[in-house]
Design a protein around this motif. Structure first.
Motif, PDB file in Angstrom:
ATOM      1  N   PRO A 245      12.373  -7.256   1.221  1.00 36.79           N
ATOM      2  CA  PRO A 245      11.333  -6.547   1.957  1.00 36.79           C
ATOM      3  C   PRO A 245      10.370  -7.536   2.599  1.00 36.79           C
ATOM      4  N   ARG A 246       9.872  -7.176   3.794  1.00 40.46           N
ATOM      5  CA  ARG A 246       9.008  -8.080   4.538  1.00 40.46           C
ATOM      6  C   ARG A 246       7.744  -8.433   3.748  1.00 40.46           C
ATOM      7  N   GLY A 247       7.303  -7.489   2.914  1.00 35.46           N
ATOM      8  CA  GLY A 247       6.079  -7.699   2.143  1.00 35.46           C
ATOM      9  C   GLY A 247       6.143  -8.916   1.236  1.00 35.46           C
ATOM     10  N   GLN A 248       7.339  -9.279   0.783  1.00 39.71           N
ATOM     11  CA  GLN A 248       7.449 -10.428  -0.121  1.00 39.71           C
ATOM     12  C   GLN A 248       6.973 -11.704   0.567  1.00 39.71           C
ATOM     13  N   GLU A 250       5.112 -11.896   3.221  1.00 44.25           N
ATOM     14  CA  GLU A 250       3.710 -11.779   3.620  1.00 44.25           C
ATOM     15  C   GLU A 250       2.779 -11.915   2.426  1.00 44.25           C
ATOM     16  N   ALA A 251       3.187 -11.350   1.290  1.00 44.53           N
ATOM     17  CA  ALA A 251       2.354 -11.480   0.092  1.00 44.53           C
ATOM     18  C   ALA A 251       2.242 -12.944  -0.296  1.00 44.53           C
ATOM     19  N   ALA A 252       3.372 -13.657  -0.253  1.00 44.48           N
ATOM     20  CA  ALA A 252       3.349 -15.070  -0.615  1.00 44.48           C
ATOM     21  C   ALA A 252       2.482 -15.843   0.366  1.00 44.48           C
ATOM     22  N   GLN A 253       2.551 -15.442   1.631  1.00 48.55           N
ATOM     23  CA  GLN A 253       1.771 -16.115   2.659  1.00 48.55           C
ATOM     24  C   GLN A 253       0.275 -15.892   2.435  1.00 48.55           C
ATOM     25  N   ALA A 254      -0.075 -14.632   2.126  1.00 49.36           N
ATOM     26  CA  ALA A 254      -1.484 -14.318   1.932  1.00 49.36           C
ATOM     27  C   ALA A 254      -2.033 -14.997   0.685  1.00 49.36           C
ATOM     28  N   LEU A 255      -1.162 -15.346  -0.272  1.00 50.26           N
ATOM     29  CA  LEU A 255      -1.634 -16.024  -1.479  1.00 50.26           C
ATOM     30  C   LEU A 255      -1.871 -17.502  -1.212  1.00 50.26           C
ATOM     31  N   ARG A 259       4.841 -23.085   3.341  1.00 46.32           N
ATOM     32  CA  ARG A 259       6.147 -22.619   3.757  1.00 46.32           C
ATOM     33  C   ARG A 259       7.217 -22.981   2.742  1.00 46.32           C
ATOM     34  N   ARG A 262       6.924 -20.968  -0.429  1.00 47.18           N
ATOM     35  CA  ARG A 262       7.290 -19.570  -0.155  1.00 47.18           C
ATOM     36  C   ARG A 262       8.801 -19.412  -0.202  1.00 47.18           C
ATOM     37  N   VAL A 266       9.715 -17.977  -3.844  1.00 48.85           N
ATOM     38  CA  VAL A 266       9.679 -16.519  -3.693  1.00 48.85           C
ATOM     39  C   VAL A 266      10.938 -15.989  -3.017  1.00 48.85           C
ATOM     40  N   PRO A 269      14.942 -17.628  -4.429  1.00 47.15           N
ATOM     41  CA  PRO A 269      15.429 -17.135  -5.728  1.00 47.15           C
ATOM     42  C   PRO A 269      15.838 -15.665  -5.665  1.00 47.15           C
ATOM     43  N   GLN A 270      15.043 -14.869  -4.946  1.00 47.61           N
ATOM     44  CA  GLN A 270      15.376 -13.450  -4.848  1.00 47.61           C
ATOM     45  C   GLN A 270      16.599 -13.229  -3.975  1.00 47.61           C
TER      46      GLN A 270
ATOM     47  N   VAL B  35      -0.617 -12.120   9.726  1.00 49.43           N
ATOM     48  CA  VAL B  35       0.833 -11.942   9.724  1.00 49.43           C
ATOM     49  C   VAL B  35       1.312 -11.332  11.035  1.00 49.43           C
ATOM     50  N   GLU B  60      -1.776 -18.343   5.260  1.00 49.51           N
ATOM     51  CA  GLU B  60      -1.998 -19.103   4.030  1.00 49.51           C
ATOM     52  C   GLU B  60      -3.243 -19.969   4.108  1.00 49.51           C
ATOM     53  N   VAL B  64      -7.563 -15.058   2.808  1.00 51.86           N
ATOM     54  CA  VAL B  64      -7.693 -13.613   2.713  1.00 51.86           C
ATOM     55  C   VAL B  64      -6.702 -13.119   1.658  1.00 51.86           C
ATOM     56  N   PHE B  68      -0.486  -4.604  -0.591  1.00 52.70           N
ATOM     57  CA  PHE B  68       0.401  -3.727   0.164  1.00 52.70           C
ATOM     58  C   PHE B  68       0.558  -2.373  -0.517  1.00 52.70           C
ATOM     59  N   ALA B  72       4.398  -5.214  -3.422  1.00 48.30           N
ATOM     60  CA  ALA B  72       5.106  -6.470  -3.143  1.00 48.30           C
ATOM     61  C   ALA B  72       4.944  -7.500  -4.246  1.00 48.30           C
ATOM     62  N   PHE B  74       6.350 -10.022  -7.076  1.00 46.78           N
ATOM     63  CA  PHE B  74       7.576 -10.811  -7.042  1.00 46.78           C
ATOM     64  C   PHE B  74       8.450 -10.380  -8.216  1.00 46.78           C
ATOM     65  N   HIS B  76      11.093 -11.427  -9.557  1.00 47.13           N
ATOM     66  CA  HIS B  76      11.753 -12.409 -10.417  1.00 47.13           C
ATOM     67  C   HIS B  76      10.758 -13.184 -11.286  1.00 47.13           C
ATOM     68  N   ARG B 130      -3.469 -10.241  -8.705  1.00 46.87           N
ATOM     69  CA  ARG B 130      -2.815 -11.342  -7.996  1.00 46.87           C
ATOM     70  C   ARG B 130      -3.548 -11.668  -6.694  1.00 46.87           C
TER      71      ARG B 130
END
Lengths: 350, 327
Positions: A245-248, A250-255, A259, A262, A266, A269-270, B35, B60, B64, B68, B72, B74, B76, B130
């Protein structure tokens, strides 16, 4: 039919007819096979001369030629080395399969890579010798099982990381040229028959090297296999990446992740986890395809079996030779399929 | 598609982008997160430009937080590693911060669990922890509660808001539910078709809608139509001043069902069509005598007149909004 076990009970009259017809067709085959394996068999303790009289399986041939079938022309007094190498490689494959399908504590990706590198290196040293007082043995004499295992495991081990890189190169959107080149490579490699790739490896690859440097055929074939299978792995992994899913991302990016992490921590591995069933499929294909190397003069199991029954004393025992290697391929592929099924079940369960 | 939107969020403020689906609220949020790239316009964080023509600071680097609708998480990684994921520094410090946040969202005992083992509400709390872990200056939330069970929602909303206040994080939230926006927002930004329609505190947006659609987004409305004569619109329920409208222009008077007064000294008479008891209040539907328009009344408690009964109906001018007629 009330007492019939439920899962054996035919669902309808046509089903019953088809089942009976299939049974009738199978019976003679099964009877013939049984006669060959059991009733007419010449057992290992029977005199070899009996094989000429009885029509069944000739065990004395198998026991006498086992060394030749599995290890070919490897020097006879050094057989412990290909034996050890094969055992190590088998153990590596079995352990990896069990780990991946969730048995036992699973080592991390780095641990797994290290283990594979160590075992493959050990197998190479055992087969080639030349160090620690081991007599050197040329790669032309690495025959049968060890060369099959070395080529299949070696090509999978190196094609997989290459496939990951290709998949990433094709999926990224930063550098269009790289993505385009990766796509071209993948589509070309997948569009070409394996045999062409093998012939290219044997005949063209050495021409591309600086003159004077000799590339042993085993190495040339290994390179060809790696380049071929990498394309298939790349597509498996790309499928896994696409399915996320695209959210994965984006969530990693927002955290605030870079690159690199990510991708590495994230997305990959998935993606690999999702792609595992199709990766196992590709591995089975790669393993079975490895026996094609016989056409470019590598003596894998099919070639050594032929060596065994080309002995004038055992001319009639071709079936036994192929029976043994058939049994080997059946068992090893059954194991790989089992791993694949377990992985699929686990994916479905999550 | 976002046509034009200008908005600002103060430190520690909770701003809700509210609108029907497809109105551009999520796109606005995604452009602020980085994004998505806007074709034109600017985004500033703490006065620093992070997005402008020819400039794009990647998400990144924006500090911010992003939450979602589907959380979203993770799949794993376990809960603790999910929360610690975006943190820098030595491992013990990261773990401590992650556990502190998990403690505060009440999820510390699930630290070793994996996301698929958690319920929706639990996943939401982990996602919140998170997103808050790296101490973002701004938290962006895209329909963060719509995946949750209705009865859980109120509690989780309040906890979420309390935690965000404690952390001092400004919040920009996207929702299509007016109740949710009213409950959470300091200010509501109402959007429609890629544009901002109205901005203000919940009571301002609710009580002083800028047009009929803005009013109708928050509740059912009663609509009375007429023409402007001498600066006012005459309707069966009385005459309402129409400031800003031209003489003779077609106008409509918009009001909310709870403002329709029953049984007072109103001039109009309405016949009951049907009445429904909704628990906290009752909904009574009228048709104005003489085949007039249908009107709804929302009355506190249980008020269930029989169909066919006739009541006097009234409407106070201060509860009505007069607009030029649209459509």
């Amino acid at each position: 039919m009330g007492s019939f076990p439920r899962r054996l009970r035919p669902a309808s009259l046509p089903a019953l007819i088809v089942s009976l017809a299939a049974l009738l067709l199978c019976l003679p085959v099964a009877a013939g096979a049984l006669r060959w394996v059991v009733a007419d068999a010449v057992w290992p303790w029977d005199p070899a001369a009996l094989c000429a009289e009885r029509a069944g399986i000739c065990w004395p041939f198998i026991t006498e030629k086992a060394g030749l079938i599995f290890f070919g022309t490897y020097p006879h007094d050094l057989l412990w080395r290909p034996c050890m190498a094969s055992l190590l490689l088998c153990a590596l494959a079995v352990l990896t399969g069990l780990w991946l399908s969730g048995r036992g504590t699973r080592p991390g990706a780095a641990g797994l890579a290290l283990l594979w590198a160590a075992v493959l290196a050990a197998a190479l040293v055992l087969l080639g010798g030349g160090v620690w007082g081991m007599v050197p043995v040329g790669s032309l004499r690495w025959n049968g099982l060890p060369v099959l295992l070395l080529l299949s495991l070696g090509s999978v081990a190196l094609a997989f990381p290459l496939g990951v890189l290709l998949a990433l190169a094709r999926e990224q959107d930063r550098n269009r040229l790289t993505a385009w080149l990766a796509a071209c490579y993948i589509e070309t490699a997948r569009g070409v028959p394996m045999l062409t790739v093998l012939f290219t490896g044997i005949f063209v690859l050495p021409l591309m090297l600086p003159s004077g440097s000799a590339l042993p055929p085993v190495a040339a074939v290994l390179v060809a296999l790696i380049l071929f299978h990498a394309a298939y792995f790349a597509e498996d992994i790309r499928g896994g990446l696409r399915a996320l899913p695209r959210g994965q991302a984006e969530a990693a990016q927002a955290l605030g992740l870079s690159r690199r992490s990510r991708l590495g921590e994230v997305l990959l591995p998935q993606a690999i986890r999702r792609a595992l069933p199709s990766i196992v499929n590709s591995v089975i294909g790669a393993y079975k395809d490895t026996s094609l190397v016989v056409v470019v003069g590598i003596h894998d199991l099919t070639a050594t079996a032929r060596m065994a029954f080309s002995d004038p004393a055992w001319r009639a025992q071709a079936l036994e030779g192929y029976f043994v290697i058939g049994l080997w391929f059946f068992m090893s592929c059954a194991f790989l399929s089992m791993i694949g099924r377990r992985l699929q079940r686990r994916e479905a369960g999550q | 598609m976002v046509e034009a939107a200008t908005l600002s969020i103060g430190a520690g403020e909770c701003l809700c982008l509210l609108g029907p689906s497809g109105c551009g609220k999520s796109t606005t949020l995604r452009m602020i997160a980085g994004v998505e790239r806007p074709d034109a316009g600017e985004v500033r964080l703490d006065g620093v430009r992070v997005s402008a023509p020819g400039l794009h600071v990647p998400p990144e680097a924006r500090s911010v937080g992003l939450m979602f609708q589907d959380f979203a998480l993770f799949p794993h990684l376990n809960v603790a590693r999910n929360v610690a994921f975006g943190l820098d520094g030595p491992r013990p410090a990261r773990h401590a911060r992650a556990m502190d946040l998990l403690e505060r969202v009440g999820m510390a005992r699930f630290a070793a669990a994996f996301p698929h083992e958690l319920s929706g509400g639990e996943q939401q709390r982990v996602a919140l922890a998170r997103a808050l872990a790296p101490r973002p200056r701004l938290m962006l939330m895209d329909e963060p509660f719509s995946g949750l069970d209705n009865r859980l929602r109120d509690g989780i909303r309040d906890q979420t808001l309390a935690l965000l206040r404690e952390e001092g994080t400004a919040v920009l939230m996207v929702t299509h539910e007016p109740e949710e926006a009213m409950r959470m927002a300091d200010r509501i930004v109402l959007m429609r078709a890629g544009r901002i329609v109205q901005t203000g505190a919940p009571h301002e947006v609710y009580n002083r809608p800028v047009d009929r659609a803005a009013a109708a987004f928050f509740s059912d409305i009663n609509l009375l139509q007429g023409r402007v004569r001498n600066g006012a619109v005459a309707t069966p329920l009385g005459s309402f001043a129409a400031p800003g409208l031209a003489e003779g222009e077609a106008a409509e008077v918009v009001s909310r069902p709870q403002h329709l007064e029953i049984g007072g000294h109103g001039a109009a008479r309405g016949r009951v069509l049907r009445a429904r008891f909704l628990g906290r209040e009752s909904l009574v539907e009228f048709v104005l005598e003489g085949d007039g328009p249908r009107l709804q009344a929302m009355v506190p408690g249980m008020v269930l007149p029989a169909p066919g009964e006739v009541f006097a109906l009234g409407l106070r001018p201060e509860n009505c909004h007069v607009f030029a007629r649209t459509g």
